[in-house]
Design a protein around this motif. Structure first.
Motif, mmCIF file in Angstrom:
data_model
loop_
_atom_site.group_PDB
_atom_site.id
_atom_site.type_symbol
_atom_site.label_atom_id
_atom_site.label_comp_id
_atom_site.label_asym_id
_atom_site.label_seq_id
_atom_site.Cartn_x
_atom_site.Cartn_y
_atom_site.Cartn_z
ATOM 1 N N PHE A 41 0.809 -1.222 0.000
ATOM 2 C CA PHE A 41 0.000 0.000 0.000
ATOM 3 C C PHE A 41 0.846 1.278 0.000
ATOM 4 O O PHE A 41 0.647 2.139 -0.859
ATOM 5 C CB PHE A 41 -0.985 -0.015 1.171
ATOM 6 C CG PHE A 41 -1.784 1.248 1.294
ATOM 7 C CD1 PHE A 41 -2.668 1.621 0.301
ATOM 8 C CD2 PHE A 41 -1.644 2.062 2.401
ATOM 9 C CE1 PHE A 41 -3.408 2.796 0.403
ATOM 10 C CE2 PHE A 41 -2.375 3.229 2.513
ATOM 11 C CZ PHE A 41 -3.259 3.592 1.522
ATOM 12 N N PRO A 42 1.801 1.455 0.920
ATOM 13 C CA PRO A 42 2.602 2.688 0.872
ATOM 14 C C PRO A 42 3.417 2.807 -0.421
ATOM 15 O O PRO A 42 3.674 3.909 -0.895
ATOM 16 C CB PRO A 42 3.531 2.607 2.077
ATOM 17 C CG PRO A 42 3.054 1.495 2.905
ATOM 18 C CD PRO A 42 2.146 0.647 2.062
ATOM 19 N N GLY A 43 3.799 1.678 -1.002
ATOM 20 C CA GLY A 43 4.510 1.703 -2.271
ATOM 21 C C GLY A 43 3.665 2.327 -3.368
ATOM 22 O O GLY A 43 4.149 3.115 -4.187
ATOM 23 N N THR A 44 2.373 1.999 -3.379
ATOM 24 C CA THR A 44 1.466 2.580 -4.366
ATOM 25 C C THR A 44 1.270 4.067 -4.098
ATOM 26 O O THR A 44 1.247 4.873 -5.027
ATOM 27 C CB THR A 44 0.106 1.860 -4.337
ATOM 28 O OG1 THR A 44 0.317 0.482 -4.637
ATOM 29 C CG2 THR A 44 -0.858 2.449 -5.346
ATOM 30 N N LEU A 45 1.159 4.449 -2.831
ATOM 31 C CA LEU A 45 1.006 5.869 -2.496
ATOM 32 C C LEU A 45 2.196 6.697 -2.968
ATOM 33 O O LEU A 45 2.035 7.782 -3.508
ATOM 34 C CB LEU A 45 0.846 6.053 -0.983
ATOM 35 C CG LEU A 45 -0.501 5.733 -0.376
ATOM 36 C CD1 LEU A 45 -0.445 5.881 1.135
ATOM 37 C CD2 LEU A 45 -1.587 6.611 -0.948
ATOM 38 N N SER A 46 3.401 6.159 -2.770
ATOM 39 C CA SER A 46 4.590 6.934 -3.130
ATOM 40 C C SER A 46 4.887 6.902 -4.627
ATOM 41 O O SER A 46 5.450 7.850 -5.162
ATOM 42 C CB SER A 46 5.806 6.437 -2.342
ATOM 43 O OG SER A 46 6.099 5.098 -2.665
ATOM 44 N N SER A 47 4.486 5.851 -5.318
ATOM 45 C CA SER A 47 4.811 5.752 -6.742
ATOM 46 C C SER A 47 3.760 6.379 -7.658
ATOM 47 O O SER A 47 4.036 6.662 -8.810
ATOM 48 C CB SER A 47 5.018 4.291 -7.142
ATOM 49 O OG SER A 47 3.800 3.577 -7.056
ATOM 50 N N THR A 48 2.575 6.597 -7.139
ATOM 51 C CA THR A 48 1.498 7.176 -7.949
ATOM 52 C C THR A 48 0.993 8.430 -7.241
ATOM 53 O O THR A 48 0.161 8.358 -6.329
ATOM 54 C CB THR A 48 0.335 6.166 -8.123
ATOM 55 O OG1 THR A 48 0.865 4.928 -8.573
ATOM 56 C CG2 THR A 48 -0.690 6.673 -9.105
ATOM 57 N N ALA A 49 1.488 9.578 -7.669
ATOM 58 C CA ALA A 49 1.169 10.839 -6.990
ATOM 59 C C ALA A 49 -0.325 11.139 -6.957
ATOM 60 O O ALA A 49 -0.827 11.729 -5.999
ATOM 61 C CB ALA A 49 1.911 11.982 -7.657
ATOM 62 N N SER A 50 -1.064 10.717 -7.969
ATOM 63 C CA SER A 50 -2.491 11.024 -8.030
ATOM 64 C C SER A 50 -3.349 10.055 -7.214
ATOM 65 O O SER A 50 -4.554 10.278 -7.056
ATOM 66 C CB SER A 50 -2.958 11.023 -9.481
ATOM 67 O OG SER A 50 -2.805 9.724 -10.034
ATOM 68 N N TYR A 51 -2.756 8.987 -6.693
ATOM 69 C CA TYR A 51 -3.530 7.998 -5.939
ATOM 70 C C TYR A 51 -3.714 8.459 -4.499
ATOM 71 O O TYR A 51 -2.768 8.486 -3.724
ATOM 72 C CB TYR A 51 -2.851 6.626 -5.977
ATOM 73 C CG TYR A 51 -3.647 5.572 -5.250
ATOM 74 C CD1 TYR A 51 -4.817 5.080 -5.800
ATOM 75 C CD2 TYR A 51 -3.251 5.101 -4.010
ATOM 76 C CE1 TYR A 51 -5.580 4.132 -5.131
ATOM 77 C CE2 TYR A 51 -3.998 4.148 -3.339
ATOM 78 C CZ TYR A 51 -5.157 3.668 -3.899
ATOM 79 O OH TYR A 51 -5.914 2.738 -3.238
ATOM 80 N N ARG A 52 -4.924 8.841 -4.162
ATOM 81 C CA ARG A 52 -5.260 9.262 -2.808
ATOM 82 C C ARG A 52 -6.625 8.707 -2.443
ATOM 83 O O ARG A 52 -7.655 9.280 -2.795
ATOM 84 C CB ARG A 52 -5.273 10.791 -2.688
ATOM 85 C CG ARG A 52 -3.920 11.436 -2.870
ATOM 86 C CD ARG A 52 -3.005 11.067 -1.697
ATOM 87 N NE ARG A 52 -1.668 11.595 -1.869
ATOM 88 C CZ ARG A 52 -0.606 10.868 -2.161
ATOM 89 N NH1 ARG A 52 -0.724 9.573 -2.337
ATOM 90 N NH2 ARG A 52 0.578 11.405 -2.279
#
Length: 67
Positions: A41-52
């Motif tokens: 999960f944190p990997g996706t948050l940091s790699s995809t700036a628009s994912y919130r």
């Protein structure tokens, strides 16, 4: 009315649990994305700036990073 643009992130190491939660959310019109580990999960948050995601449902007892 449910805003279909909102996403709920479901983080759980038990596939049957995160699939059931995703189906439940979908049944009321809420989009959910699942993650099978606390590290994913944190990997996706940091790699995809628009994912919130609007909300996170997080398992408190997972191996590695947990709730």
């Amino acid at each position: 009315m449910v805003n279909l643009n909102l996403i709920v992130a479901v983080v759980d190491d038990d596939e049957s649990v995160y699939r059931a939660i995703k189906r439940l959310l979908r049944s009321v019109g809420i989009k959910a994305e699942t993650f099978s580990s606390g590290e994913e999960f944190p990997g996706t948050l940091s790699s995809t700036a628009s994912y919130r995601p609007a909300c996170v449902i997080l398992d408190f007892q997972m191996p590695g990073i947990n709730g």
